[in-house]
Design a protein around this motif. Structure first.
Motif, PDB file in Angstrom:
ATOM      1  N   THR A 125       5.834  -6.056  -6.004  1.00  0.00           N
ATOM      2  CA  THR A 125       6.986  -5.651  -5.318  1.00  0.00           C
ATOM      3  C   THR A 125       7.129  -4.040  -5.661  1.00  0.00           C
ATOM      4  O   THR A 125       7.722  -3.221  -4.702  1.00  0.00           O
ATOM      5  CB  THR A 125       8.371  -6.215  -6.324  1.00  0.00           C
ATOM      6  OG1 THR A 125       8.108  -7.543  -5.981  1.00  0.00           O
ATOM      7  CG2 THR A 125       9.465  -5.491  -5.639  1.00  0.00           C
ATOM      8  N   VAL A 126       6.880  -3.594  -6.967  1.00  0.00           N
ATOM      9  CA  VAL A 126       6.518  -2.126  -7.175  1.00  0.00           C
ATOM     10  C   VAL A 126       5.860  -1.473  -6.032  1.00  0.00           C
ATOM     11  O   VAL A 126       5.993  -0.389  -5.453  1.00  0.00           O
ATOM     12  CB  VAL A 126       6.267  -1.962  -8.608  1.00  0.00           C
ATOM     13  CG1 VAL A 126       5.863  -0.422  -8.897  1.00  0.00           C
ATOM     14  CG2 VAL A 126       7.379  -2.318  -9.629  1.00  0.00           C
ATOM     15  N   TRP A 127       4.497  -2.054  -5.880  1.00  0.00           N
ATOM     16  CA  TRP A 127       3.358  -1.538  -5.021  1.00  0.00           C
ATOM     17  C   TRP A 127       4.150  -1.539  -3.687  1.00  0.00           C
ATOM     18  O   TRP A 127       3.843  -0.419  -2.721  1.00  0.00           O
ATOM     19  CB  TRP A 127       2.205  -2.201  -5.225  1.00  0.00           C
ATOM     20  CG  TRP A 127       1.146  -2.099  -3.980  1.00  0.00           C
ATOM     21  CD1 TRP A 127       0.336  -1.141  -4.166  1.00  0.00           C
ATOM     22  CD2 TRP A 127       0.902  -2.697  -2.874  1.00  0.00           C
ATOM     23  NE1 TRP A 127      -0.417  -1.032  -3.057  1.00  0.00           N
ATOM     24  CE2 TRP A 127      -0.057  -2.182  -2.303  1.00  0.00           C
ATOM     25  CE3 TRP A 127       1.702  -3.858  -2.150  1.00  0.00           C
ATOM     26  CZ2 TRP A 127      -0.568  -2.615  -0.924  1.00  0.00           C
ATOM     27  CZ3 TRP A 127       1.209  -4.301  -1.073  1.00  0.00           C
ATOM     28  CH2 TRP A 127       0.070  -3.701  -0.421  1.00  0.00           C
ATOM     29  N   HIS A 128       4.708  -2.480  -3.179  1.00  0.00           N
ATOM     30  CA  HIS A 128       5.258  -2.548  -1.763  1.00  0.00           C
ATOM     31  C   HIS A 128       6.361  -1.593  -1.509  1.00  0.00           C
ATOM     32  O   HIS A 128       6.366  -0.843  -0.555  1.00  0.00           O
ATOM     33  CB  HIS A 128       5.829  -3.930  -1.564  1.00  0.00           C
ATOM     34  CG  HIS A 128       6.034  -4.126  -0.050  1.00  0.00           C
ATOM     35  ND1 HIS A 128       7.493  -3.847   0.459  1.00  0.00           N
ATOM     36  CD2 HIS A 128       5.438  -4.450   0.927  1.00  0.00           C
ATOM     37  CE1 HIS A 128       7.472  -4.041   1.607  1.00  0.00           C
ATOM     38  NE2 HIS A 128       6.301  -4.541   2.094  1.00  0.00           N
ATOM     39  N   ALA A 129       7.196  -1.582  -2.623  1.00  0.00           N
ATOM     40  CA  ALA A 129       8.122  -0.452  -2.730  1.00  0.00           C
ATOM     41  C   ALA A 129       7.876   0.969  -2.517  1.00  0.00           C
ATOM     42  O   ALA A 129       8.501   1.985  -1.763  1.00  0.00           O
ATOM     43  CB  ALA A 129       9.287  -0.698  -3.768  1.00  0.00           C
ATOM     44  N   ALA A 130       6.690   1.428  -3.135  1.00  0.00           N
ATOM     45  CA  ALA A 130       6.199   2.786  -3.367  1.00  0.00           C
ATOM     46  C   ALA A 130       5.456   2.909  -1.916  1.00  0.00           C
ATOM     47  O   ALA A 130       5.434   3.993  -1.253  1.00  0.00           O
ATOM     48  CB  ALA A 130       5.177   2.788  -4.313  1.00  0.00           C
ATOM     49  N   LEU A 131       4.764   2.066  -1.144  1.00  0.00           N
ATOM     50  CA  LEU A 131       4.335   1.822   0.087  1.00  0.00           C
ATOM     51  C   LEU A 131       5.478   2.338   1.365  1.00  0.00           C
ATOM     52  O   LEU A 131       5.539   3.111   1.997  1.00  0.00           O
ATOM     53  CB  LEU A 131       3.596   0.875   0.687  1.00  0.00           C
ATOM     54  CG  LEU A 131       1.818   0.962   0.346  1.00  0.00           C
ATOM     55  CD1 LEU A 131       1.807   1.343  -1.043  1.00  0.00           C
ATOM     56  CD2 LEU A 131       1.218  -0.441   0.851  1.00  0.00           C
ATOM     57  N   ALA A 132       6.512   1.680   1.022  1.00  0.00           N
ATOM     58  CA  ALA A 132       7.775   2.019   1.969  1.00  0.00           C
ATOM     59  C   ALA A 132       8.130   3.371   1.948  1.00  0.00           C
ATOM     60  O   ALA A 132       8.240   4.018   2.726  1.00  0.00           O
ATOM     61  CB  ALA A 132       8.912   0.831   1.695  1.00  0.00           C
ATOM     62  N   LEU A 133       8.535   3.983   0.380  1.00  0.00           N
ATOM     63  CA  LEU A 133       8.863   5.356   0.440  1.00  0.00           C
ATOM     64  C   LEU A 133       7.796   6.288   0.802  1.00  0.00           C
ATOM     65  O   LEU A 133       7.983   7.163   1.519  1.00  0.00           O
ATOM     66  CB  LEU A 133       8.884   5.354  -1.257  1.00  0.00           C
ATOM     67  CG  LEU A 133      10.093   4.708  -1.974  1.00  0.00           C
ATOM     68  CD1 LEU A 133      10.107   4.878  -3.244  1.00  0.00           C
ATOM     69  CD2 LEU A 133      11.466   5.148  -1.230  1.00  0.00           C
ATOM     70  N   LEU A 134       6.376   5.706   0.788  1.00  0.00           N
ATOM     71  CA  LEU A 134       5.416   7.015   1.397  1.00  0.00           C
ATOM     72  C   LEU A 134       5.584   6.837   2.677  1.00  0.00           C
ATOM     73  O   LEU A 134       5.264   8.033   3.440  1.00  0.00           O
ATOM     74  CB  LEU A 134       4.087   6.524   0.910  1.00  0.00           C
ATOM     75  CG  LEU A 134       3.809   6.650  -0.645  1.00  0.00           C
ATOM     76  CD1 LEU A 134       2.690   5.929  -1.244  1.00  0.00           C
ATOM     77  CD2 LEU A 134       3.561   8.024  -0.655  1.00  0.00           C
ATOM     78  N   ALA A 135       5.686   5.768   3.446  1.00  0.00           N
ATOM     79  CA  ALA A 135       5.985   5.780   4.957  1.00  0.00           C
ATOM     80  C   ALA A 135       6.922   6.560   5.241  1.00  0.00           C
ATOM     81  O   ALA A 135       6.672   7.324   6.398  1.00  0.00           O
ATOM     82  CB  ALA A 135       5.964   4.404   5.206  1.00  0.00           C
ATOM     83  N   ILE A 136       7.930   6.741   4.774  1.00  0.00           N
ATOM     84  CA  ILE A 136       9.131   7.544   5.020  1.00  0.00           C
ATOM     85  C   ILE A 136       8.755   9.197   4.559  1.00  0.00           C
ATOM     86  O   ILE A 136       8.949   9.891   5.475  1.00  0.00           O
ATOM     87  CB  ILE A 136      10.408   7.108   4.172  1.00  0.00           C
ATOM     88  CG1 ILE A 136      10.724   5.702   4.778  1.00  0.00           C
ATOM     89  CG2 ILE A 136      11.357   8.215   4.559  1.00  0.00           C
ATOM     90  CD1 ILE A 136      12.068   5.278   3.774  1.00  0.00           C
ATOM     91  N   GLU A 137       8.220   9.416   3.351  1.00  0.00           N
ATOM     92  CA  GLU A 137       7.686  10.606   2.879  1.00  0.00           C
ATOM     93  C   GLU A 137       6.719  11.338   3.948  1.00  0.00           C
ATOM     94  O   GLU A 137       6.701  12.437   4.120  1.00  0.00           O
ATOM     95  CB  GLU A 137       7.161  10.624   1.633  1.00  0.00           C
ATOM     96  CG  GLU A 137       6.997  11.905   0.930  1.00  0.00           C
ATOM     97  CD  GLU A 137       8.212  12.735   0.486  1.00  0.00           C
ATOM     98  OE1 GLU A 137       7.894  13.801   0.323  1.00  0.00           O
ATOM     99  OE2 GLU A 137       9.021  12.008   0.380  1.00  0.00           O
ATOM    100  N   LEU A 138       5.897  10.532   4.446  1.00  0.00           N
ATOM    101  CA  LEU A 138       4.821  11.167   5.146  1.00  0.00           C
ATOM    102  C   LEU A 138       5.023  10.936   6.760  1.00  0.00           C
ATOM    103  O   LEU A 138       4.203  11.490   7.654  1.00  0.00           O
ATOM    104  CB  LEU A 138       3.341  10.323   4.828  1.00  0.00           C
ATOM    105  CG  LEU A 138       2.885  10.594   3.439  1.00  0.00           C
ATOM    106  CD1 LEU A 138       1.790   9.315   3.178  1.00  0.00           C
ATOM    107  CD2 LEU A 138       2.629  11.883   3.284  1.00  0.00           C
ATOM    108  N   GLU A 139       6.112  10.735   7.081  1.00  0.00           N
ATOM    109  CA  GLU A 139       6.279  10.598   8.482  1.00  0.00           C
ATOM    110  C   GLU A 139       6.429  11.808   8.983  1.00  0.00           C
ATOM    111  O   GLU A 139       7.320  12.594   8.763  1.00  0.00           O
ATOM    112  CB  GLU A 139       7.752   9.864   8.906  1.00  0.00           C
ATOM    113  CG  GLU A 139       8.170   9.505  10.313  1.00  0.00           C
ATOM    114  CD  GLU A 139       9.204   8.804  10.481  1.00  0.00           C
ATOM    115  OE1 GLU A 139       9.752   8.338  11.709  1.00  0.00           O
ATOM    116  OE2 GLU A 139      10.000   8.447   9.483  1.00  0.00           O
TER     117      GLU A 139
END
Length: 254
Positions: free
Chosen positions: A206-220
């Motif tokens: 869950t932590v890993w998936h939440a981190a990926l979701a944040l990175l997807a926004i950050e790197l857009e």
């Protein structure tokens, strides 16, 4: 008269694929560590995330930095990705019981009127305000190591284990470690993964998936070569697809 060059088309990939490129193909963490060793100690702020993990590289100022690349591919994007990973907010796991886990970060704690801090070397969730003369309630937390978690799985190319097909063993669990019951009969031993291990694995996922979701926004929109294809393609809770084999709740604190 000069003719303007056509705009470079970006390739659209899932955030998991972009991380795979940065860490498995470009090995950006190793390149950053090697560059740092060649340039000597850098004077980065003491707040730099995971500064002690030199084997994983350190946060760098990506402006104007281009590293040598044997494949002749510019790795500016890899540096930007690595920097974003190391700027991820740390997360902590609260164990609320055998069937419920809650994941916190500083923002969620603040919104709930709490703060995350270390008390006697133990991470705790502490009430910001408590009644006069009343000790604030402290809840023990487990630090997840968010950035390191993302890097480790990007380098391996594997998602965190979730024991997707796990089934809870039937029968009561013995209250002691004796190999025999009170009548002298040999107890049946439950082999394999226990419920607590499954919950821990799913909390980490869950932590890993939440981190990926944040990175997807950050790197857009900030990468030169790639576009991020929205939220992660990886399911948020893959274990829910197996009916009747679900522990109750692993969730992110609001």
């Amino acid at each position: 008269m000069t003719t303007a060059k056509p705009a470079k088309l970006k390739e659209t990939y899932d955030i998991e694929q972009v991380l795979d490129w940065a860490y498995r193909v470009q090995c950006v963490d190793r390149r950053v560590a090697r560059q740092r060793a060649q340039r000597g100690p850098a004077r980065y702020p003491s707040s730099t995330p995971f500064a002690a993990f030199e084997a994983l590289g350190t946060r760098v100022d990506t402006s104007g930095v281009v590293m040598d690349d044997p494949t002749n591919i510019k790795v500016d994007d890899a540096l930007i990705i690595h920097d974003a990973v190391l700027r991820l907010s740390e997360m902590w796991i609260e164990w609320r019981g055998r069937d419920e886990v809650l994941v916190w970060d500083h923002a969620a704690a603040k919104a709930a009127g709490k703060v995350i801090e270390q008390v006697n070397e133990q991470w705790c969730l502490v009430d910001i305000v408590s009644a006069a003369g009343v000790e604030p309630i402290m809840v023990n937390l487990e630090q997840a190591g968010t950035a390191v978690l993302v890097i480790i799985h990007a380098k391996s190319g594997l998602r965190p284990e979730v024991h997707e097909d796990w089934v809870e063993p039937r029968g009561a669990v013995a209250a002691d470690s004796s190999k025999q019951d009170k009548w002298g009969r040999k107890r049946r031993v439950h082999e394999g993964v226990i419920a607590q291990e499954v919950m821990h694995a799913r909390a980490i996922y869950t932590v890993w998936h939440a981190a990926l979701a944040l990175l997807a926004i950050e790197l857009e929109g900030v990468l030169d070569r790639f576009e991020i294809a929205g939220p992660p393609a990886a399911p948020a809770q893959p274990w829910t697809a197996v009916r009747g084999k679900v522990l109750k709740q692993v969730s992110i604190a609001d």
